[in-house]
Design a protein around this motif. Sequence first.
Motif, PDB file in Angstrom:
ATOM      1  N   THR A   1       1.045  -1.732   0.092  1.00  0.00           N
ATOM      2  CA  THR A   1      -0.014  -0.198  -0.159  1.00  0.00           C
ATOM      3  C   THR A   1       0.819   0.974   0.484  1.00  0.00           C
ATOM      4  OG1 THR A   1      -0.472  -0.197   2.627  1.00  0.00           O
ATOM      5  CG2 THR A   1      -1.930  -0.915   1.268  1.00  0.00           C
ATOM      6  N   GLY A   2       2.188   1.596   0.517  1.00  0.00           N
ATOM      7  CA  GLY A   2       2.803   2.578   0.341  1.00  0.00           C
ATOM      8  C   GLY A   2       2.445   3.193   1.780  1.00  0.00           C
ATOM      9  N   GLN A   3       2.063   2.649   2.197  1.00  0.00           N
ATOM     10  CA  GLN A   3       1.691   4.182   3.663  1.00  0.00           C
ATOM     11  C   GLN A   3       2.952   4.349   4.806  1.00  0.00           C
ATOM     12  OE1 GLN A   3      -1.542   6.017   2.400  1.00  0.00           O
ATOM     13  NE2 GLN A   3      -0.713   4.348   0.912  1.00  0.00           N
ATOM     14  N   ARG A   4       1.952   4.950   5.877  1.00  0.00           N
ATOM     15  CA  ARG A   4       2.735   4.823   6.995  1.00  0.00           C
ATOM     16  C   ARG A   4       2.607   3.841   7.688  1.00  0.00           C
ATOM     17  NH1 ARG A   4       1.134  10.237   5.131  1.00  0.00           N
ATOM     18  NH2 ARG A   4       2.131  11.430   4.536  1.00  0.00           N
ATOM     19  N   PRO A   5       3.928   3.304   8.327  1.00  0.00           N
ATOM     20  CA  PRO A   5       3.668   2.839   9.976  1.00  0.00           C
ATOM     21  C   PRO A   5       2.156   2.667  10.710  1.00  0.00           C
ATOM     22  CG  PRO A   5       5.539   3.250  10.118  1.00  0.00           C
ATOM     23  CD  PRO A   5       5.419   4.240   9.252  1.00  0.00           C
ATOM     24  N   ASP A   6       2.094   3.871  10.893  1.00  0.00           N
ATOM     25  CA  ASP A   6       1.029   4.638  12.120  1.00  0.00           C
ATOM     26  C   ASP A   6      -0.526   4.202  11.090  1.00  0.00           C
ATOM     27  OD1 ASP A   6      -0.470   5.197  14.208  1.00  0.00           O
ATOM     28  OD2 ASP A   6      -0.791   6.914  12.904  1.00  0.00           O
TER      29      ASP A   6
ATOM     30  N   ALA B   1       9.249   3.985   1.418  1.00  0.00           N
ATOM     31  CA  ALA B   1      10.088   4.478   0.580  1.00  0.00           C
ATOM     32  C   ALA B   1       9.887   3.711  -0.446  1.00  0.00           C
ATOM     33  CB  ALA B   1      11.217   5.264   0.631  1.00  0.00           C
ATOM     34  N   LYS B   2      10.529   1.814  -0.249  1.00  0.00           N
ATOM     35  CA  LYS B   2      10.804   0.863  -1.222  1.00  0.00           C
ATOM     36  C   LYS B   2       9.787   0.969  -2.043  1.00  0.00           C
ATOM     37  CE  LYS B   2      11.394  -3.855  -1.133  1.00  0.00           C
ATOM     38  NZ  LYS B   2      12.336  -3.979  -2.412  1.00  0.00           N
ATOM     39  N   ALA B   3       8.502   1.038  -1.608  1.00  0.00           N
ATOM     40  CA  ALA B   3       6.710   0.956  -1.768  1.00  0.00           C
ATOM     41  C   ALA B   3       7.328   1.973  -3.402  1.00  0.00           C
ATOM     42  CB  ALA B   3       6.273   1.171  -1.041  1.00  0.00           C
ATOM     43  N   GLY B   4       7.119   3.111  -2.940  1.00  0.00           N
ATOM     44  CA  GLY B   4       7.420   4.301  -3.938  1.00  0.00           C
ATOM     45  C   GLY B   4       8.265   4.028  -4.705  1.00  0.00           C
ATOM     46  N   THR B   5       9.612   4.193  -4.449  1.00  0.00           N
ATOM     47  CA  THR B   5      10.353   3.847  -5.357  1.00  0.00           C
ATOM     48  C   THR B   5      10.301   2.572  -6.565  1.00  0.00           C
ATOM     49  OG1 THR B   5      12.398   4.359  -3.731  1.00  0.00           O
ATOM     50  CG2 THR B   5      12.981   3.397  -5.577  1.00  0.00           C
ATOM     51  N   ASP B   6       9.729   1.423  -5.893  1.00  0.00           N
ATOM     52  CA  ASP B   6       9.652   0.564  -6.868  1.00  0.00           C
ATOM     53  C   ASP B   6       8.307   0.595  -8.057  1.00  0.00           C
ATOM     54  OD1 ASP B   6      11.370  -1.085  -5.624  1.00  0.00           O
ATOM     55  OD2 ASP B   6      10.211  -2.637  -4.526  1.00  0.00           O
TER      56      ASP B   6
ATOM     57  N   ALA C   1       3.591   6.672  -7.817  1.00  0.00           N
ATOM     58  CA  ALA C   1       4.669   6.707  -6.845  1.00  0.00           C
ATOM     59  C   ALA C   1       3.473   7.869  -6.304  1.00  0.00           C
ATOM     60  CB  ALA C   1       5.760   6.648  -6.344  1.00  0.00           C
ATOM     61  N   GLN C   2       3.338   8.332  -6.573  1.00  0.00           N
ATOM     62  CA  GLN C   2       2.757  10.317  -5.666  1.00  0.00           C
ATOM     63  C   GLN C   2       2.050  10.075  -5.043  1.00  0.00           C
ATOM     64  OE1 GLN C   2       1.962  12.834  -8.446  1.00  0.00           O
ATOM     65  NE2 GLN C   2       1.044  15.294  -6.889  1.00  0.00           N
ATOM     66  N   ARG C   3       0.304   9.021  -6.291  1.00  0.00           N
ATOM     67  CA  ARG C   3      -0.566   9.319  -6.038  1.00  0.00           C
ATOM     68  C   ARG C   3      -0.733   7.962  -5.169  1.00  0.00           C
ATOM     69  NH1 ARG C   3      -1.218   9.572 -11.835  1.00  0.00           N
ATOM     70  NH2 ARG C   3      -1.461   8.238 -12.337  1.00  0.00           N
ATOM     71  N   GLN C   4       0.329   7.071  -4.985  1.00  0.00           N
ATOM     72  CA  GLN C   4      -0.079   6.103  -3.801  1.00  0.00           C
ATOM     73  C   GLN C   4       0.351   6.403  -2.778  1.00  0.00           C
ATOM     74  OE1 GLN C   4       2.754   2.814  -4.292  1.00  0.00           O
ATOM     75  NE2 GLN C   4       1.127   0.969  -3.252  1.00  0.00           N
ATOM     76  N   LEU C   5       1.645   7.175  -2.358  1.00  0.00           N
ATOM     77  CA  LEU C   5       2.149   8.068  -1.306  1.00  0.00           C
ATOM     78  C   LEU C   5       0.892   8.881  -0.993  1.00  0.00           C
ATOM     79  CD1 LEU C   5       5.669   8.137  -2.334  1.00  0.00           C
ATOM     80  CD2 LEU C   5       4.703   6.213  -1.242  1.00  0.00           C
ATOM     81  N   GLY C   6       0.693   9.518  -1.724  1.00  0.00           N
ATOM     82  CA  GLY C   6      -0.555  10.857  -1.139  1.00  0.00           C
ATOM     83  C   GLY C   6       0.107  11.766  -1.000  1.00  0.00           C
ATOM     84  N   HIS C   7       1.622  11.661  -2.116  1.00  0.00           N
ATOM     85  CA  HIS C   7       2.127  12.903  -1.722  1.00  0.00           C
ATOM     86  C   HIS C   7       1.505  14.264  -2.249  1.00  0.00           C
ATOM     87  CE1 HIS C   7       6.475  11.055  -0.783  1.00  0.00           C
ATOM     88  NE2 HIS C   7       5.470  11.424   0.062  1.00  0.00           N
ATOM     89  N   SER C   8       1.403  15.352  -2.311  1.00  0.00           N
ATOM     90  CA  SER C   8       1.038  16.623  -2.407  1.00  0.00           C
ATOM     91  C   SER C   8       1.830  17.264  -4.162  1.00  0.00           C
ATOM     92  CB  SER C   8       1.206  17.848  -1.403  1.00  0.00           C
ATOM     93  OG  SER C   8       2.127  17.853  -1.623  1.00  0.00           O
TER      94      SER C   8
ATOM     95  N   TYR D   1      11.624  12.054  -2.978  1.00  0.00           N
ATOM     96  CA  TYR D   1      11.600  11.075  -1.006  1.00  0.00           C
ATOM     97  C   TYR D   1      12.061   9.621  -1.777  1.00  0.00           C
ATOM     98  CZ  TYR D   1       9.195   7.981   2.359  1.00  0.00           C
ATOM     99  OH  TYR D   1       8.708   7.747   3.546  1.00  0.00           O
ATOM    100  N   THR D   2      12.013   9.421  -3.240  1.00  0.00           N
ATOM    101  CA  THR D   2      12.205   8.217  -4.281  1.00  0.00           C
ATOM    102  C   THR D   2      13.820   7.920  -4.611  1.00  0.00           C
ATOM    103  OG1 THR D   2      11.277   8.560  -5.846  1.00  0.00           O
ATOM    104  CG2 THR D   2       9.740   7.475  -3.766  1.00  0.00           C
ATOM    105  N   ARG D   3      13.824   9.387  -5.758  1.00  0.00           N
ATOM    106  CA  ARG D   3      15.131   9.271  -6.714  1.00  0.00           C
ATOM    107  C   ARG D   3      16.354   8.987  -5.256  1.00  0.00           C
ATOM    108  NH1 ARG D   3      12.756   6.558 -10.555  1.00  0.00           N
ATOM    109  NH2 ARG D   3      11.617   7.978 -11.584  1.00  0.00           N
ATOM    110  N   LYS D   4      16.780   9.649  -4.057  1.00  0.00           N
ATOM    111  CA  LYS D   4      18.406   9.653  -3.509  1.00  0.00           C
ATOM    112  C   LYS D   4      17.898   7.576  -3.127  1.00  0.00           C
ATOM    113  CE  LYS D   4      18.085  12.140   0.248  1.00  0.00           C
ATOM    114  NZ  LYS D   4      18.109  12.818   1.505  1.00  0.00           N
ATOM    115  N   ARG D   5      16.822   7.567  -2.341  1.00  0.00           N
ATOM    116  CA  ARG D   5      17.609   6.067  -2.268  1.00  0.00           C
ATOM    117  C   ARG D   5      17.784   4.878  -2.745  1.00  0.00           C
ATOM    118  NH1 ARG D   5      14.409   5.305   3.224  1.00  0.00           N
ATOM    119  NH2 ARG D   5      13.134   7.532   3.674  1.00  0.00           N
ATOM    120  N   ARG D   6      17.816   4.968  -4.164  1.00  0.00           N
ATOM    121  CA  ARG D   6      18.259   4.184  -5.130  1.00  0.00           C
ATOM    122  C   ARG D   6      19.091   4.438  -6.093  1.00  0.00           C
ATOM    123  NH1 ARG D   6      14.741  -1.383  -7.570  1.00  0.00           N
ATOM    124  NH2 ARG D   6      16.327  -2.759  -7.369  1.00  0.00           N
ATOM    125  N   GLY D   7      18.976   5.969  -6.325  1.00  0.00           N
ATOM    126  CA  GLY D   7      19.645   6.734  -7.652  1.00  0.00           C
ATOM    127  C   GLY D   7      18.390   6.667  -8.844  1.00  0.00           C
TER     128      GLY D   7
END
Length: 342
Positions: free
Chosen positions: A201-206, A298-303, A314-321, A329-335
């Motif tokens: 789902t790409g959601q926060r732990p809470d 972050a893995k969910a968004g990147t993948d 990924a933007q829609r899944q993560l709920g980013h504005s 959020y994603t590119r710096k994780r994997r390049g």
Amino acid sequence: MGRRPSKAGAIPHFRARKQKSGVVHYYYDHGGKPRREEPLGSDYGLAIKRWAEIERESAPPAAAVLTFRYVLDRYMVEVAALKAPRTLLDNQHEGAKLLEFFDDPPGPFEAIQSVNVRQYMTWRTKSGKGQIRANREKALLSHVWNYARDKGYTALPNPCAGIKGFKESGRDVYVEDDAYRAIWNKADACLRDAMDLAYLTGQRPDDVLRMTDMDVRDGALHVRQRKTGAKLRIEVAGELQGVLARIAERKRGHQVHNTRLVVSEHGRSLTVATMSRHWKAACVEAGITGLQFRDLRAKAGTDKADSAGDIRHAQRQLGHSSVVMTEHYTRKRRGEKVTPTR
């Protein structure tokens, strides 16, 4: 009368005491000698509502000196109290730290200058640690000052303007597939459920731990992000459909039915702190270090961005504005994924 709580970050003038019956009753402490406490009842929600009403009705004496503590208290009542619970808790801790410096001894609110803000940043990090917390506390001080300008408490410029915070690098960890599988294999049933829900789902732990059976309806998993209030409908298909079926089957064996999707082996709800302990234990068993449960988002968004070929998915899944936030959020994780020169 009950004594005043000594715990830092407590809600000002709000008192709670457990009666012999075991029921907690709440009071508003008007102070004075002798002290006068106004009963607010035993319902926490109604008590907080009445507490806020009393706070809004109060005003500083005409001849009183407007202190930082007073303005901070007003901000907590009128602004911070409307934020998400976690943000409110963070603001309470940040405010308590600011009071250690700017309320010792208490002085006029308008006496705070830019040099004092820089002095605070130095004082806050004198141990060599706390740079990130100092940045958050300076941000709260800036918000409080802008609130004071809006309320007419001061017309002076914000003393935080021009004061640089400490550099933050942020997390750049990506959970590789083999690491995910190694941790999953060492995890217990509830952690496996939480991991799969967090990744798919790409959601926060809470938000993952707050998902319930009622959220699964009309062929979608309905999510309302606690931090931002953003609403999402995640289609129940593919691996997510299988995970939800597995969770439902596991919960059938519990004597007590819990509507939460992620529950312990005894059917009880889990907190983020408890889930983090389960995660750390699984990581130790798997021989993996440096990863946190929240890195699965972050893995969910990147993948998602890589598989869809469009970061907007990924933007829609993560709920980013904004896409910019998702890119950071994603590119710096994997390049950044690029093609060869030829």
